[in-house]
Design a protein around this motif. Sequence first.
Motif, PDB file in Angstrom:
ATOM      1  N   GLY A  26      11.175 -34.521 -34.024  1.00  0.00           N
ATOM      2  CA  GLY A  26      12.004 -33.842 -34.701  1.00  0.00           C
ATOM      3  C   GLY A  26      13.468 -33.326 -34.153  1.00  0.00           C
ATOM      4  O   GLY A  26      14.418 -33.009 -34.509  1.00  0.00           O
ATOM      5  N   LYS A  27      13.171 -33.278 -32.739  1.00  0.00           N
ATOM      6  CA  LYS A  27      14.369 -32.723 -31.997  1.00  0.00           C
ATOM      7  C   LYS A  27      15.751 -33.808 -31.932  1.00  0.00           C
ATOM      8  O   LYS A  27      16.627 -33.171 -31.853  1.00  0.00           O
ATOM      9  CB  LYS A  27      14.183 -32.572 -30.541  1.00  0.00           C
ATOM     10  N   VAL A  28      15.398 -34.965 -32.293  1.00  0.00           N
ATOM     11  CA  VAL A  28      16.290 -36.061 -32.573  1.00  0.00           C
ATOM     12  C   VAL A  28      17.270 -35.543 -33.826  1.00  0.00           C
ATOM     13  O   VAL A  28      18.246 -35.582 -33.682  1.00  0.00           O
ATOM     14  CB  VAL A  28      15.675 -37.326 -32.542  1.00  0.00           C
ATOM     15  N   ASP A  29      16.256 -35.290 -34.800  1.00  0.00           N
ATOM     16  CA  ASP A  29      17.187 -34.916 -36.197  1.00  0.00           C
ATOM     17  C   ASP A  29      17.871 -33.831 -35.919  1.00  0.00           C
ATOM     18  O   ASP A  29      19.150 -33.361 -36.425  1.00  0.00           O
ATOM     19  CB  ASP A  29      15.927 -34.775 -37.157  1.00  0.00           C
ATOM     20  N   GLU A  30      17.382 -32.881 -35.139  1.00  0.00           N
ATOM     21  CA  GLU A  30      18.009 -31.485 -34.982  1.00  0.00           C
ATOM     22  C   GLU A  30      19.492 -31.716 -34.114  1.00  0.00           C
ATOM     23  O   GLU A  30      20.275 -31.213 -34.386  1.00  0.00           O
ATOM     24  CB  GLU A  30      17.150 -30.432 -34.272  1.00  0.00           C
ATOM     25  N   ALA A  31      19.282 -32.531 -33.189  1.00  0.00           N
ATOM     26  CA  ALA A  31      20.574 -32.875 -32.306  1.00  0.00           C
ATOM     27  C   ALA A  31      21.502 -33.592 -33.235  1.00  0.00           C
ATOM     28  O   ALA A  31      22.669 -33.229 -33.110  1.00  0.00           O
ATOM     29  CB  ALA A  31      20.055 -33.944 -31.122  1.00  0.00           C
ATOM     30  N   ILE A  32      21.073 -34.507 -34.035  1.00  0.00           N
ATOM     31  CA  ILE A  32      22.116 -35.222 -34.878  1.00  0.00           C
ATOM     32  C   ILE A  32      22.670 -34.172 -35.903  1.00  0.00           C
ATOM     33  O   ILE A  32      23.965 -34.037 -35.965  1.00  0.00           O
ATOM     34  CB  ILE A  32      21.466 -36.123 -35.774  1.00  0.00           C
ATOM     35  N   GLN A  33      21.840 -33.190 -36.380  1.00  0.00           N
ATOM     36  CA  GLN A  33      22.620 -32.257 -37.383  1.00  0.00           C
ATOM     37  C   GLN A  33      23.499 -31.319 -36.495  1.00  0.00           C
ATOM     38  O   GLN A  33      24.578 -30.870 -37.221  1.00  0.00           O
ATOM     39  CB  GLN A  33      21.348 -31.531 -37.963  1.00  0.00           C
ATOM     40  N   LEU A  34      23.183 -30.940 -35.393  1.00  0.00           N
ATOM     41  CA  LEU A  34      24.134 -30.030 -34.566  1.00  0.00           C
ATOM     42  C   LEU A  34      25.359 -30.479 -34.122  1.00  0.00           C
ATOM     43  O   LEU A  34      26.369 -30.048 -34.195  1.00  0.00           O
ATOM     44  CB  LEU A  34      23.144 -29.389 -33.350  1.00  0.00           C
ATOM     45  N   ASP A  35      25.156 -31.931 -33.646  1.00  0.00           N
ATOM     46  CA  ASP A  35      26.195 -32.838 -33.507  1.00  0.00           C
ATOM     47  C   ASP A  35      27.212 -32.928 -34.656  1.00  0.00           C
ATOM     48  O   ASP A  35      28.474 -32.685 -34.534  1.00  0.00           O
ATOM     49  CB  ASP A  35      25.774 -34.441 -32.917  1.00  0.00           C
ATOM     50  N   GLU A  36      26.718 -33.144 -35.858  1.00  0.00           N
ATOM     51  CA  GLU A  36      27.569 -33.309 -36.939  1.00  0.00           C
ATOM     52  C   GLU A  36      28.533 -32.249 -37.292  1.00  0.00           C
ATOM     53  O   GLU A  36      29.650 -31.913 -37.641  1.00  0.00           O
ATOM     54  CB  GLU A  36      26.952 -33.821 -38.218  1.00  0.00           C
ATOM     55  N   ARG A  37      27.767 -31.114 -36.934  1.00  0.00           N
ATOM     56  CA  ARG A  37      28.184 -29.584 -37.297  1.00  0.00           C
ATOM     57  C   ARG A  37      29.409 -29.376 -36.141  1.00  0.00           C
ATOM     58  O   ARG A  37      30.658 -28.905 -36.440  1.00  0.00           O
ATOM     59  CB  ARG A  37      27.370 -28.645 -37.182  1.00  0.00           C
ATOM     60  N   ARG A  38      28.956 -29.842 -34.996  1.00  0.00           N
ATOM     61  CA  ARG A  38      29.972 -29.708 -33.929  1.00  0.00           C
ATOM     62  C   ARG A  38      31.318 -30.411 -34.047  1.00  0.00           C
ATOM     63  O   ARG A  38      32.429 -30.075 -34.091  1.00  0.00           O
ATOM     64  CB  ARG A  38      29.514 -29.979 -32.597  1.00  0.00           C
ATOM     65  N   ARG A  39      31.199 -31.631 -34.514  1.00  0.00           N
ATOM     66  CA  ARG A  39      32.252 -32.716 -34.740  1.00  0.00           C
ATOM     67  C   ARG A  39      33.106 -32.044 -35.918  1.00  0.00           C
ATOM     68  O   ARG A  39      34.234 -32.217 -35.787  1.00  0.00           O
ATOM     69  CB  ARG A  39      31.727 -34.093 -35.106  1.00  0.00           C
ATOM     70  N   LYS A  40      32.379 -31.531 -36.950  1.00  0.00           N
ATOM     71  CA  LYS A  40      33.090 -31.031 -38.240  1.00  0.00           C
ATOM     72  C   LYS A  40      34.205 -29.714 -37.735  1.00  0.00           C
ATOM     73  O   LYS A  40      35.148 -29.682 -38.088  1.00  0.00           O
ATOM     74  CB  LYS A  40      32.313 -30.514 -39.069  1.00  0.00           C
ATOM     75  N   LEU A  41      33.465 -28.873 -36.853  1.00  0.00           N
ATOM     76  CA  LEU A  41      34.170 -27.809 -36.070  1.00  0.00           C
ATOM     77  C   LEU A  41      35.314 -28.122 -35.433  1.00  0.00           C
ATOM     78  O   LEU A  41      36.434 -27.674 -35.602  1.00  0.00           O
ATOM     79  CB  LEU A  41      33.117 -26.822 -35.594  1.00  0.00           C
ATOM     80  N   LEU A  42      35.052 -29.169 -34.771  1.00  0.00           N
ATOM     81  CA  LEU A  42      36.226 -29.611 -33.733  1.00  0.00           C
ATOM     82  C   LEU A  42      37.541 -30.167 -34.648  1.00  0.00           C
ATOM     83  O   LEU A  42      38.786 -29.954 -34.276  1.00  0.00           O
ATOM     84  CB  LEU A  42      35.652 -30.703 -32.885  1.00  0.00           C
ATOM     85  N   LEU A  43      37.000 -30.974 -35.635  1.00  0.00           N
ATOM     86  CA  LEU A  43      38.292 -31.553 -36.465  1.00  0.00           C
ATOM     87  C   LEU A  43      38.922 -30.381 -36.996  1.00  0.00           C
ATOM     88  O   LEU A  43      40.207 -30.423 -37.253  1.00  0.00           O
ATOM     89  CB  LEU A  43      37.527 -32.549 -37.537  1.00  0.00           C
ATOM     90  N   GLU A  44      38.146 -29.348 -37.652  1.00  0.00           N
ATOM     91  CA  GLU A  44      38.800 -28.200 -38.369  1.00  0.00           C
ATOM     92  C   GLU A  44      39.657 -27.485 -37.326  1.00  0.00           C
ATOM     93  O   GLU A  44      40.841 -27.162 -37.590  1.00  0.00           O
ATOM     94  CB  GLU A  44      37.768 -27.383 -38.951  1.00  0.00           C
ATOM     95  N   ILE A  45      39.076 -27.249 -36.162  1.00  0.00           N
ATOM     96  CA  ILE A  45      39.986 -26.514 -35.046  1.00  0.00           C
ATOM     97  C   ILE A  45      41.175 -27.158 -34.806  1.00  0.00           C
ATOM     98  O   ILE A  45      42.238 -26.507 -34.569  1.00  0.00           O
ATOM     99  CB  ILE A  45      39.113 -26.223 -33.774  1.00  0.00           C
TER     100      ILE A  45
END
Length: 103
Positions: A26-45
């Motif tokens: 399940g940590k794989v799914d958690e990592a993917i979700q966190l990565d997606e959130r990180r990428r969205k934040l980076l684009l917004e910033i």
Amino acid sequence: MLDIKLIREQPDLVKTAAKNKRYDPGKVDEAIQLDERRRKLLLEIESLRSKRNGLTKDDLEKGKEIKTKLKALEPELKEVEEKLDIVMRQIPNIPFDDIPVGK
């Protein structure tokens, strides 16, 4: 630590490897979700910073708005990156194919 790109592109392979090594897949799914959130934040910033850089002295009000948005987003990005780092360290490396699955 595995590359996030590998986890994004081949999540099933990484989940299987984690399961075979008796880690939580399940940590794989958690990592993917966190990565997606990180990428969205980076684009917004990045978008806000480019808008801020394009402003003139006449746009002080817009500059202040962007500054407050950035002050809210940057700590959130740091928090997400720290969580992602912790989760990434909990995902094991992928074993070679000739390694038998242990007990």
